[in-house]
Design a protein around this motif. Sequence first.
Motif, PDB file in Angstrom:
ATOM      1  N   ALA A 416     -21.411 -26.487  -5.840  1.00 49.45           N
ATOM      2  CA  ALA A 416     -20.784 -25.167  -5.888  1.00 49.45           C
ATOM      3  C   ALA A 416     -20.271 -24.928  -7.300  1.00 49.45           C
ATOM      4  O   ALA A 416     -19.739 -25.819  -7.937  1.00 49.45           O
ATOM      5  N   CYS A 417     -20.440 -23.704  -7.779  1.00 44.21           N
ATOM      6  CA  CYS A 417     -19.924 -23.368  -9.108  1.00 44.21           C
ATOM      7  C   CYS A 417     -18.444 -23.005  -8.972  1.00 44.21           C
ATOM      8  O   CYS A 417     -17.928 -22.882  -7.869  1.00 44.21           O
ATOM      9  N   PRO A 418     -17.736 -22.822 -10.072  1.00 42.47           N
ATOM     10  CA  PRO A 418     -16.304 -22.495  -9.982  1.00 42.47           C
ATOM     11  C   PRO A 418     -16.015 -21.164  -9.274  1.00 42.47           C
ATOM     12  O   PRO A 418     -14.985 -21.022  -8.623  1.00 42.47           O
ATOM     13  N   GLY A 419     -16.938 -20.195  -9.404  1.00 37.58           N
ATOM     14  CA  GLY A 419     -16.778 -18.934  -8.687  1.00 37.58           C
ATOM     15  C   GLY A 419     -15.495 -18.200  -9.039  1.00 37.58           C
ATOM     16  O   GLY A 419     -14.898 -18.414 -10.105  1.00 37.58           O
ATOM     17  N   LEU A 420     -15.064 -17.363  -8.119  1.00 36.05           N
ATOM     18  CA  LEU A 420     -13.949 -16.453  -8.386  1.00 36.05           C
ATOM     19  C   LEU A 420     -12.615 -17.170  -8.614  1.00 36.05           C
ATOM     20  O   LEU A 420     -11.656 -16.565  -9.071  1.00 36.05           O
ATOM     21  N   TYR A 422     -12.101 -19.377 -10.855  1.00 34.39           N
ATOM     22  CA  TYR A 422     -11.939 -19.601 -12.290  1.00 34.39           C
ATOM     23  C   TYR A 422     -12.781 -18.679 -13.160  1.00 34.39           C
ATOM     24  O   TYR A 422     -12.393 -18.330 -14.259  1.00 34.39           O
ATOM     25  N   CYS A 423     -13.975 -18.375 -12.684  1.00 38.39           N
ATOM     26  CA  CYS A 423     -14.973 -17.820 -13.586  1.00 38.39           C
ATOM     27  C   CYS A 423     -14.819 -16.318 -13.751  1.00 38.39           C
ATOM     28  O   CYS A 423     -14.708 -15.579 -12.775  1.00 38.39           O
ATOM     29  N   ALA A 424     -14.845 -15.875 -15.013  1.00 42.71           N
ATOM     30  CA  ALA A 424     -14.667 -14.456 -15.310  1.00 42.71           C
ATOM     31  C   ALA A 424     -15.863 -13.616 -14.866  1.00 42.71           C
ATOM     32  O   ALA A 424     -15.757 -12.413 -14.726  1.00 42.71           O
ATOM     33  N   LEU A 425     -17.003 -14.249 -14.643  1.00 46.69           N
ATOM     34  CA  LEU A 425     -18.192 -13.491 -14.280  1.00 46.69           C
ATOM     35  C   LEU A 425     -18.397 -13.408 -12.774  1.00 46.69           C
ATOM     36  O   LEU A 425     -19.260 -12.690 -12.291  1.00 46.69           O
ATOM     37  N   ALA A 426     -17.613 -14.163 -12.031  1.00 47.58           N
ATOM     38  CA  ALA A 426     -17.863 -14.318 -10.598  1.00 47.58           C
ATOM     39  C   ALA A 426     -17.760 -13.002  -9.848  1.00 47.58           C
ATOM     40  O   ALA A 426     -16.949 -12.137 -10.186  1.00 47.58           O
ATOM     41  N   THR A 427     -18.585 -12.879  -8.793  1.00 50.33           N
ATOM     42  CA  THR A 427     -18.480 -11.737  -7.906  1.00 50.33           C
ATOM     43  C   THR A 427     -17.946 -12.159  -6.538  1.00 50.33           C
ATOM     44  O   THR A 427     -17.708 -11.321  -5.678  1.00 50.33           O
ATOM     45  N   ILE A 457     -24.141 -23.317  -3.672  1.00 48.15           N
ATOM     46  CA  ILE A 457     -23.431 -22.031  -3.584  1.00 48.15           C
ATOM     47  C   ILE A 457     -23.051 -21.525  -4.971  1.00 48.15           C
ATOM     48  O   ILE A 457     -22.278 -22.161  -5.686  1.00 48.15           O
ATOM     49  N   SER A 458     -23.578 -20.375  -5.346  1.00 43.94           N
ATOM     50  CA  SER A 458     -23.223 -19.753  -6.624  1.00 43.94           C
ATOM     51  C   SER A 458     -22.329 -18.544  -6.376  1.00 43.94           C
ATOM     52  O   SER A 458     -22.538 -17.801  -5.414  1.00 43.94           O
ATOM     53  N   GLY A 459     -21.386 -18.332  -7.287  1.00 47.21           N
ATOM     54  CA  GLY A 459     -20.442 -17.231  -7.137  1.00 47.21           C
ATOM     55  C   GLY A 459     -20.880 -15.941  -7.802  1.00 47.21           C
ATOM     56  O   GLY A 459     -20.161 -14.953  -7.799  1.00 47.21           O
ATOM     57  N   CYS A 460     -22.085 -15.946  -8.389  1.00 48.91           N
ATOM     58  CA  CYS A 460     -22.659 -14.702  -8.888  1.00 48.91           C
ATOM     59  C   CYS A 460     -24.121 -14.951  -9.231  1.00 48.91           C
ATOM     60  O   CYS A 460     -24.616 -16.075  -9.164  1.00 48.91           O
ATOM     61  N   ILE A 461     -24.777 -13.884  -9.634  1.00 51.59           N
ATOM     62  CA  ILE A 461     -26.210 -13.885  -9.888  1.00 51.59           C
ATOM     63  C   ILE A 461     -26.621 -14.876 -10.983  1.00 51.59           C
ATOM     64  O   ILE A 461     -27.779 -15.268 -11.083  1.00 51.59           O
ATOM     65  N   ASN A 462     -25.662 -15.329 -11.801  1.00 49.66           N
ATOM     66  CA  ASN A 462     -26.025 -16.277 -12.860  1.00 49.66           C
ATOM     67  C   ASN A 462     -26.459 -17.629 -12.319  1.00 49.66           C
ATOM     68  O   ASN A 462     -27.039 -18.439 -13.054  1.00 49.66           O
ATOM     69  N   ALA A 463     -26.156 -17.908 -11.072  1.00 49.20           N
ATOM     70  CA  ALA A 463     -26.771 -19.036 -10.365  1.00 49.20           C
ATOM     71  C   ALA A 463     -26.460 -20.404 -10.966  1.00 49.20           C
ATOM     72  O   ALA A 463     -27.300 -21.286 -10.973  1.00 49.20           O
ATOM     73  N   CYS A 464     -25.235 -20.577 -11.451  1.00 48.23           N
ATOM     74  CA  CYS A 464     -24.888 -21.864 -12.056  1.00 48.23           C
ATOM     75  C   CYS A 464     -24.996 -23.012 -11.069  1.00 48.23           C
ATOM     76  O   CYS A 464     -25.134 -24.166 -11.469  1.00 48.23           O
ATOM     77  N   ALA A 465     -24.889 -22.738  -9.793  1.00 51.42           N
ATOM     78  CA  ALA A 465     -25.005 -23.820  -8.808  1.00 51.42           C
ATOM     79  C   ALA A 465     -26.449 -24.002  -8.342  1.00 51.42           C
ATOM     80  O   ALA A 465     -26.708 -24.766  -7.418  1.00 51.42           O
TER      81      ALA A 465
HETATM   82  S1  SF4 Z   1     -22.702 -18.669 -10.986  1.00 47.17           S
HETATM   83 FE1  SF4 Z   1     -21.497 -16.982 -11.729  1.00 47.17          FE
HETATM   84  S2  SF4 Z   1     -19.504 -17.344 -10.808  1.00 47.17           S
HETATM   85 FE2  SF4 Z   1     -20.576 -19.246 -10.706  1.00 47.17          FE
HETATM   86  S3  SF4 Z   1     -19.957 -20.311 -12.587  1.00 47.17           S
HETATM   87 FE3  SF4 Z   1     -21.884 -19.277 -12.987  1.00 47.17          FE
HETATM   88  S4  SF4 Z   1     -21.268 -17.377 -13.915  1.00 47.17           S
HETATM   89 FE4  SF4 Z   1     -19.465 -18.167 -12.863  1.00 47.17          FE
END
Ligand code: SF4
Lengths: 556, 129
Positions: A416-420, A422-427, A457-465
């Motif tokens: 899982a990425c940091p998501g909302l 921590y992350c400023a980009l999270a949705t 599980i990614s917290g936005c379209i950037n798909a870090c997870a």
């Molecule tokens: S996937 Fe989106 S929310 Fe998750 S760490 Fe990457 S940029 Fe942030």
Amino acid sequence: MSLDLPASASAAPAPQADAFDAAFLAERAAEFRDQVARRLSGSLTEEEFRPLRLMNGLYLQLHAYMLRVAIPYGTLSAAQMRALAEVAERWDRGYGHFTTRQNVQFNWIALADAPDILDHLAGAGLHAIQTSGNCIRNVTTDALAGAAADEIADPRPYAELIRQWSTDHPEYLFLPRKFKIAISGAETDRAVTRAHDLGLHLRREGDAIGFRVIVGGGLGRTPRLGSVIRDFLPEADLLPYLEAVLSAYNLAGRRDNKYKARIKITLAEMGETAFREMVETEFARIRPGFPPVDPAHFAAIKARFPAPPAPRAPVPLPPALADFARNLAPHKVAGHVAVTVSLKPHGLPPGDATAAQMRALADLAERYSRGEIRISHDQNVVLPHVAQIDLPALHAGLVAAGLATGNVGLLSDIIACPGLDYCALATARSIPVAQAIATHFRDLGLEAEIGELRLKISGCINACAHHHLGHIGILGLDRAGVESYQVTLGGDAGDAAALGEIAGPGFTSEALIPALERLLRAYLAERAPGERFIDTLRRQGPDRFRAALYAGGDDA
Amino acid sequence: MNENVIVRDDGFHADDWTGAMFEIDPAAEIDLDAALAAPLVRVAFAAMTDGRGFTIARRLRAAGFTGRLRALGPLVSDQYRHARKTGFDEIEIPPALAARQPEAEWLRAAARSRRDHRSLIHGLDATRK
Ligand code: SF4
């Protein structure tokens, strides 16, 4: 500070801490201190400072600065792990977060402290250089490198060569977009080479070592698996070939739209053939005049990675540790295993480790793994060289540190990425969703029964997870102010790399878990004996599973 | 100051070039033969984050260009070593930038070590200034 090398003489030397790099890291830390001062004095504008701080691993997050520290090729010494523990304790809130790209992130950093932290890290041979920004990032590899039974050759000397080559490379620090390289040295690809801007898969033909070169993979909003542009690149051609790819990309990559700037788009827009021709033309031009790698230098790099331990008499796993068998991987040397330490205890944020746990890992590594520690792209820690006879003692040590969760490869071994949080980009949130899923299935008692399952599980379209590569992927989106979780099915990060397909409309956070339960109960009903979720899904096709997911509607 | 400033290893200079100049815009097709024949080539950087000019410079030098090579644009002093290592002789910066980032900063940048991992790899002197 406890930066002295551990007493145990068998500990691996910090591979990148030789005199040259030590001086380089000290200079870079001093340079960054100067840049911070010039930002504060106004000599650098925020716009000018931004790429400089990113190149030193410092992100501006939702609540604070985040510092991303590189763990080159995922290898850490015990002393380096203790240095990370100290950063967590002195400058953060007592923990660090391990990422899918063999980095560790500290989420609560004050900008003014950053130069001191970089100094401290430099003292341990660690750094945050090029962990962010539009440059060549930390080169990642197999966490089992040097230990795995199916290894062709240890990829780390090549990863270190590429690290040296790409560090402060004057030509490639201001690329169109970030550039990630991964290298695998084993039969099985555990480095996700097809989802990187450039992937290298080490191969042997007769006595010759070479690489399959894969370009243009990446996830994010336009997921794409990389294309093979060379099937066997001789070892000696590695650096000039990388130069050819990078300089071609630097000129041809789009700079008008950051969403179209990755090399995967360059390749897709030009077409594979034209792209390959562009690279090969440049390669042919530079190869004859390209200076060879100094053999003495490469021999010295190789010598930094100690040979595997001597064989021991094999010892069967005690029945009391049967559940821990999932955390063990076959070793190339008899009587040994590689032990994965799960950083995914049910209900806690995936990939986090406290300072105390980092120190415990350092101690256990010294006692049972020759002082070597690895960070895996699954956000776990690996002790690569453990004698089977030491397993009960190691396990007891892990239990004492709260690190003995036997869930490697299971549903709760979630990326899982940091998501909302921590992350400023999270949705959307991702950590709380991971926690809820892990505890739900543990409470049902179904986790072991379900068996191997890769959930991301990614917290936005950037798909870090890397949710596209999960057997089950979850993408958190924002639909008119409400979190909506989109499910993808059938992704795979391994040899049979595949991108998952979107199952249908997103779920609310309340509806998501019941939907996953229906999905997995359908799998349990349909599977052949011993068949993994992903194999049942492939055999039966997605329709049956989609139906199960949506049997309760999408917001029921 | 309202003229561009030329930065070299020894600090700020007024533009002293009076001869022919060949301009390169990285976004356009490059006439390599014409560039190679020019006594001075000036490569434009649209922004400090647009690193195309670094590759262009390196390729020009690799192709045998021996004339004067100048970077034009809002590069910051932290990029001075990258410009020099890729083959530029000097950087032409706008006056406002020169005012904000005075000569002393550039001199400091020019004096900074050019410790170079790639020289190390190839067995060359990696700590040369
Ligand atoms: S996937 Fe989106 S929310 Fe998750 S760490 Fe990457 S940029 Fe942030």
